[in-house]
Design an enzyme around this catalytic site. Structure first.
Site, short mmCIF file in Angstrom:
data_model
loop_
_atom_site.label_atom_id
_atom_site.label_comp_id
_atom_site.label_asym_id
_atom_site.label_seq_id
_atom_site.Cartn_x
_atom_site.Cartn_y
_atom_site.Cartn_z
N SER A 260 0.93 -1.26 -0.17
CA SER A 260 -0.63 0.17 -0.10
C SER A 260 1.24 0.88 0.33
O SER A 260 0.38 2.47 -0.98
CB SER A 260 -0.75 0.01 1.22
OG SER A 260 -1.96 -1.31 1.19
N TYR B 55 -11.05 5.21 1.37
CA TYR B 55 -12.44 4.66 2.63
C TYR B 55 -13.12 5.55 2.67
O TYR B 55 -14.42 5.21 3.51
CB TYR B 55 -11.62 4.39 4.18
CG TYR B 55 -10.62 2.53 4.04
CD1 TYR B 55 -11.82 1.93 4.44
CD2 TYR B 55 -10.06 2.56 3.45
CE1 TYR B 55 -11.28 0.89 3.76
CE2 TYR B 55 -9.41 1.38 3.05
CZ TYR B 55 -10.75 0.06 4.08
OH TYR B 55 -9.54 -1.05 3.27
N GLY C 131 -4.65 -1.04 -2.16
CA GLY C 131 -3.90 -0.15 -2.18
C GLY C 131 -4.93 -0.02 -0.73
O GLY C 131 -6.00 0.41 -0.85
N LYS C 132 -4.42 0.07 0.84
CA LYS C 132 -5.61 -0.09 1.93
C LYS C 132 -4.85 1.34 2.48
O LYS C 132 -4.38 1.63 3.05
CB LYS C 132 -4.99 -1.13 2.60
CG LYS C 132 -6.01 -1.20 3.82
CD LYS C 132 -6.27 -3.05 5.06
CE LYS C 132 -6.92 -2.96 6.24
NZ LYS C 132 -8.13 -2.86 5.15
N ILE C 133 -5.55 2.37 1.23
CA ILE C 133 -5.23 4.32 1.26
C ILE C 133 -6.64 4.61 2.38
O ILE C 133 -7.53 4.45 1.92
CB ILE C 133 -4.86 4.03 0.13
CG1 ILE C 133 -3.91 3.35 0.29
CG2 ILE C 133 -4.29 5.76 -0.02
CD1 ILE C 133 -3.56 3.60 -1.62
#
Ligand code: PPE
Length: 310
Positions: free
Chosen positions: A63, A164, A158-160
């Site tokens: 990420s 969210y 990507g855990k951006i």
């Protein structure tokens, strides 16, 4: 009561929780320039064990790479040690681990690469994500009117942090309409995932999940559940799923670190199968919880113990 612990790891040190503050001009607060993980440590007979620590911290690095936070300020091994130090300092038997790498305070402007890179790892108590009851009874969900952020608009692998916002739209709409959660479709109208969970479908004894190219996060629980389903003798397939398949499925369930394995009992007020947790969902859940509780042999080396084992 606010989620908290006594100690939190911040930029290399364990400090008291209440001292882990940022300036309001922190870049990530304005522009979502952060990357994060969600990891669980489970209580086992051999003490707390982090579930798939390497996979989670490697995804954090992935990420960061997508977000152009390179070079990452710590290695995977250093961050795993930091998480363990936090669990030990807080004397936790089990917890939720939240690592966060973010652009800190320096100046405004969309390209935040002049801002410092700060890192925290918090370890906090967190029970069943969609409620204790949901694990047995299942949840009622809707198909969201919000589409999942597609690749090319965002970067769903990507855990951006900023991405969210899309998850928040999905979750808030679902809750306002009286649902526990929602299933989002990708930009083409194919089934993607929940606001914070991957999705599985069972039809005629076969276990299906949407492929990575349908704007989903490459869930580590998703991967574990594919392995468990295979171990239990089920055929597992990645397949593009359409909305009406959700209505015809024998079983549906969510997977995620926070959600673990949560059955879905209705979609758009249409019962899924019998409207209760299905047998394959139950078998997969049982194996998942047996492994994470240290009751079933850890054949895939998923548990990383926090205290040295003799
Ligand atoms: N999709 C999304 C969008 C997602 O955020 C998660 C994790 C998953 C799938 C499942 O991935 P994995 O945890 O690797 O199996 N969501 C995290 C955040 C939850 C939150 O509310 O915060 C989590 O489960 O920790």
């Amino acid at each position: 009561m606010a989620m908290r612990a006594d100690w939190i790891w911040m930029n290399g040190d364990l400090i008291p929780w209440d001292q882990a503050n940022v300036h309001v001009f922190t870049h990530a607060l304005h522009y979502g320039s952060s990357v994060f993980e969600g990891i669980r440590a489970y209580n086992t007979p051999k003490g707390p064990a982090i579930f798939r620590s390497h996979e989670h911290f490697r995804r954090l690095m992935d990420s960061a790479k997508i977000m152009r936070i390179t070079p990452a300020p710590y290695t995977v091994e250093e961050l795993i040690e930091a998480a363990k130090a936090s669990i030990r300092a807080n004397k936790q038997d089990s917890c939720y681990i939240r690592p966060l790498i973010y652009r800190g305070y320096e100046s405004l402007g969309v390209d935040g690469r002049k801002c410092p890179v700060d890192v925290i790892i918090g370890t906090v108590p967190w029970g069943a994500y969609l409620g204790e009851e949901a694990i047995n009874q299942g949840v009622d969900v809707a198909v969201s009117s919000w589409r999942r952020t597609p690749s090319g608009v965002g970067a769903p692998l990507g855990k951006i942090g900023g991405q969210y916002v899309n998850s928040q739209f999905i979750a808030m709409e679902a809750h306002d309409l009286g649902y526990d959660e929602a299933i989002s479709l990708d930009i083409h109208g194919y089934v993607a995932e929940g606001s914070g969970e991957n999705l599985f479908m069972v039809m005629d004894g076969v276990v299906y999940t949407p492929p990575l190219a349908t704007s989903i996060l490459s869930g580590i629980t998703r991967d574990a559940v594919k392995t468990i389903a295979h171990d239990l003798g089920y055929e597992v397939k990645e397949m593009t799923i359409t909305r009406e398949m959700l209505y015809l499925a024998d079983e549906l369930f969510f997977t995620g670190t926070a959600a673990e394995v949560t059955p879905i009992r209705s979609v758009d007020r249409i019962s899924v199968g019998s409207g209760t947790r299905g047998p394959i969902t139950k078998a997969i859940q049982q194996r998942f919880f047996d492994i994470t509780a240290g009751r079933y042999p850890d054949e895939h080396n998923w548990l990383d113990y926090v205290y040295d084992q003799e």
